[in-house]
Motif scaffolding. Structure first.
Motif, short mmCIF file in Angstrom:
data_model
loop_
_atom_site.label_atom_id
_atom_site.label_comp_id
_atom_site.label_asym_id
_atom_site.label_seq_id
_atom_site.Cartn_x
_atom_site.Cartn_y
_atom_site.Cartn_z
N MET A 1 0.84 -1.20 0.00
CA MET A 1 0.00 0.00 0.00
C MET A 1 0.87 1.25 0.00
SD MET A 1 -2.85 1.25 2.81
CE MET A 1 -3.97 -0.11 2.46
N LYS A 2 0.48 2.24 -0.80
CA LYS A 2 1.19 3.51 -0.83
C LYS A 2 0.50 4.48 0.13
CE LYS A 2 2.55 2.95 -5.67
NZ LYS A 2 2.39 3.48 -7.06
N ILE A 3 1.25 4.94 1.13
CA ILE A 3 0.69 5.80 2.17
C ILE A 3 1.43 7.13 2.21
CG2 ILE A 3 0.17 6.01 4.63
CD1 ILE A 3 0.30 2.96 4.83
N LEU A 4 0.69 8.21 2.12
CA LEU A 4 1.26 9.55 2.30
C LEU A 4 0.81 10.08 3.65
CD1 LEU A 4 2.79 12.06 1.36
CD2 LEU A 4 0.70 12.83 0.23
N VAL A 5 1.76 10.36 4.53
CA VAL A 5 1.48 10.85 5.88
C VAL A 5 1.86 12.33 5.96
CG1 VAL A 5 1.99 10.62 8.33
CG2 VAL A 5 1.90 8.58 6.89
N LEU A 6 0.91 13.17 6.33
CA LEU A 6 1.16 14.59 6.55
C LEU A 6 1.10 14.87 8.04
CD1 LEU A 6 1.42 17.59 5.59
CD2 LEU A 6 -1.10 17.62 5.52
N THR A 7 2.16 15.44 8.59
CA THR A 7 2.15 15.76 10.02
C THR A 7 2.20 17.28 10.23
OG1 THR A 7 4.57 15.65 10.28
CG2 THR A 7 3.32 13.60 10.55
N GLY A 8 1.59 17.71 11.34
CA GLY A 8 1.53 19.13 11.65
C GLY A 8 1.99 19.45 13.05
N ALA A 9 1.74 20.67 13.47
CA ALA A 9 2.27 21.19 14.74
C ALA A 9 1.80 20.39 15.94
CB ALA A 9 1.87 22.65 14.90
N GLY A 10 0.61 19.79 15.85
CA GLY A 10 0.10 19.03 16.97
C GLY A 10 0.98 17.85 17.34
N LEU A 11 1.69 17.30 16.34
CA LEU A 11 2.58 16.17 16.61
C LEU A 11 3.79 16.62 17.42
CD1 LEU A 11 3.21 13.18 16.11
CD2 LEU A 11 4.37 13.86 14.01
N SER A 12 4.42 17.71 17.01
CA SER A 12 5.60 18.20 17.72
C SER A 12 5.24 18.82 19.07
CB SER A 12 6.35 19.23 16.87
OG SER A 12 6.94 18.60 15.74
N ALA A 13 4.00 19.29 19.21
CA ALA A 13 3.58 19.86 20.49
C ALA A 13 3.66 18.82 21.59
CB ALA A 13 2.15 20.40 20.38
N GLU A 14 3.46 17.54 21.23
CA GLU A 14 3.54 16.48 22.22
C GLU A 14 4.99 16.18 22.64
OE1 GLU A 14 1.03 13.05 22.00
OE2 GLU A 14 -0.17 13.97 20.43
N SER A 15 5.93 16.78 21.92
CA SER A 15 7.35 16.70 22.33
C SER A 15 7.77 17.95 23.09
CB SER A 15 8.24 16.50 21.10
OG SER A 15 8.09 15.21 20.57
N GLY A 16 6.79 18.79 23.42
CA GLY A 16 7.06 19.99 24.20
C GLY A 16 7.37 21.22 23.40
N LEU A 17 7.16 21.16 22.08
CA LEU A 17 7.42 22.33 21.24
C LEU A 17 6.13 23.11 21.05
CD1 LEU A 17 9.76 20.81 18.50
CD2 LEU A 17 10.39 22.11 20.55
N PRO A 18 6.08 24.35 21.53
CA PRO A 18 4.84 25.12 21.42
C PRO A 18 4.56 25.54 19.99
CG PRO A 18 6.60 26.50 22.28
CD PRO A 18 7.15 25.11 22.22
N THR A 19 3.30 25.49 19.60
CA THR A 19 2.90 26.04 18.31
C THR A 19 2.87 27.56 18.43
OG1 THR A 19 0.56 26.04 18.89
CG2 THR A 19 1.45 24.01 17.91
N PHE A 20 2.69 28.25 17.32
CA PHE A 20 2.60 29.72 17.38
C PHE A 20 1.48 30.14 18.32
CE2 PHE A 20 6.01 30.23 14.93
CZ PHE A 20 5.96 30.89 13.72
N ARG A 21 0.34 29.44 18.21
CA ARG A 21 -0.78 29.78 19.10
C ARG A 21 -0.43 29.41 20.54
NH1 ARG A 21 -2.93 27.56 14.54
NH2 ARG A 21 -4.33 28.86 13.32
N GLY A 22 0.29 28.31 20.70
CA GLY A 22 0.66 27.85 22.03
C GLY A 22 1.67 28.73 22.72
N MET A 23 2.33 29.61 21.94
CA MET A 23 3.31 30.52 22.53
C MET A 23 2.63 31.74 23.13
SD MET A 23 6.22 30.32 19.54
CE MET A 23 7.49 31.23 20.42
N GLY A 24 1.30 31.72 23.14
CA GLY A 24 0.57 32.84 23.71
C GLY A 24 0.40 33.98 22.73
N GLY A 25 0.86 33.76 21.49
CA GLY A 25 0.72 34.77 20.45
C GLY A 25 1.74 35.88 20.52
N LEU A 26 2.60 35.88 21.55
CA LEU A 26 3.56 36.95 21.71
C LEU A 26 4.96 36.39 21.95
CD1 LEU A 26 1.62 39.33 24.15
CD2 LEU A 26 1.95 39.66 21.69
N TRP A 27 5.96 37.14 21.52
CA TRP A 27 7.35 36.82 21.82
C TRP A 27 8.05 38.15 22.08
CZ3 TRP A 27 12.19 37.81 19.49
CH2 TRP A 27 13.26 37.06 20.02
N ASN A 28 8.57 38.32 23.30
CA ASN A 28 9.19 39.60 23.68
C ASN A 28 8.25 40.78 23.41
OD1 ASN A 28 11.41 38.16 24.43
ND2 ASN A 28 12.83 39.13 23.02
#
Length: 228
Positions: A1-28
């Motif tokens: 079977m040919k499978i194309l997997v697309l991953t997004g920010a939700g996957l890396s968020a589980e490794s502790g990496l905040p998404t742009f929205r998860g950063m509170g929308g602000l930086w400095n």
């Protein structure tokens, strides 16, 4: 079977990496969206490079989670022809063992020159005074797609969708184009579709099947079922 997997920010968020929205929308004190543009880079390269230097440092300290590891299982790739495309600029798929990952939005561990457009590996902090190793111009930036710029490898991925038997979206919000349109393209091409996410998204209705829950829990089970 040919499978194309697309991953997004939700996957890396589980490794502790905040998404742009998860950063509170602000930086400095500044809106993150205002930093991640080519105009911002031209106006204040030092500020933008500092922002991405911080992101690079965060990513370097993170670790692949169980979903990354499951998608990289040799048995999965042996039994099926698996292509992994990611919207994430981190290297967690590669560190988990996946090879030939397509980075739609580029990689934080690469730099490129705004003068000659060549790119190279760069795991170090970037500075506005840095010069390109190819043309010697002080026009160095992270090799990532800023807001308003065209994503990478989209033609290859769209061709892969047409040839796939299964299109799987993991941890994507369904709001970023052109990736948000790919499930529709898969449906038109008669490709079966699966969404894995913690909650319903704006494109959930277009998927044939949905699995709800944390990717680090759901993906390993799904991969195991595909291996048999």
């Amino acid at each position: 079977m040919k499978i194309l997997v697309l991953t997004g920010a939700g996957l890396s968020a589980e490794s502790g990496l905040p998404t742009f929205r998860g950063m509170g929308g602000l930086w400095n004190g500044l809106r993150v969206e205002d930093l991640a543009t080519s105009d911002a880079l031209a106006r204040n390269p030092g500020l933008v490079l500092d922002f991405y230097n911080t992101r690079r440092q965060q990513i370097a300290k993170a670790h692949p989670n169980a979903a990354h590891v499951a998608l990289a299982r040799p048995q999965f790739a042996t039994k099926h022809k698996v292509i992994v495309a990611t919207q994430n600029i981190d290297d967690l798929h590669e560190r988990a063992g996946s090879s030939k990952v397509s980075h739609i939005h580029g990689s934080i561990f690469e730099a490129k020159c705004n003068a000659c457009w060549r790119s190279w590996s760069a795991s170090y902090d970037l500075d506005p005074e840095d010069t390109c190793p190819h043309c010697d111009e002080p026009a160095v930036r992270p090799n990532i797609v800023l807001f308003g710029e065209a994503p990478k490898e989209t033609r290859m991925i769209e061709q892969a969708i047409k040839k796939a038997d299964l299109f799987v979206a993991i941890g994507t919000s369904g709001t970023v184009h052109p990736a948000a349109d790919w499930v529709r393209q898969a449906k038109v091409s008669g490709v079966r579709t699966l969404e894995i996410n913690t909650a319903k998204t704006i494109v959930s209705e277009f998927f044939d099947e949905t699995l709800r829950g944390a990717a680090s829990e759901v993906v390993p089970r799904w991969v195991a079922s595909m291996i048999g």
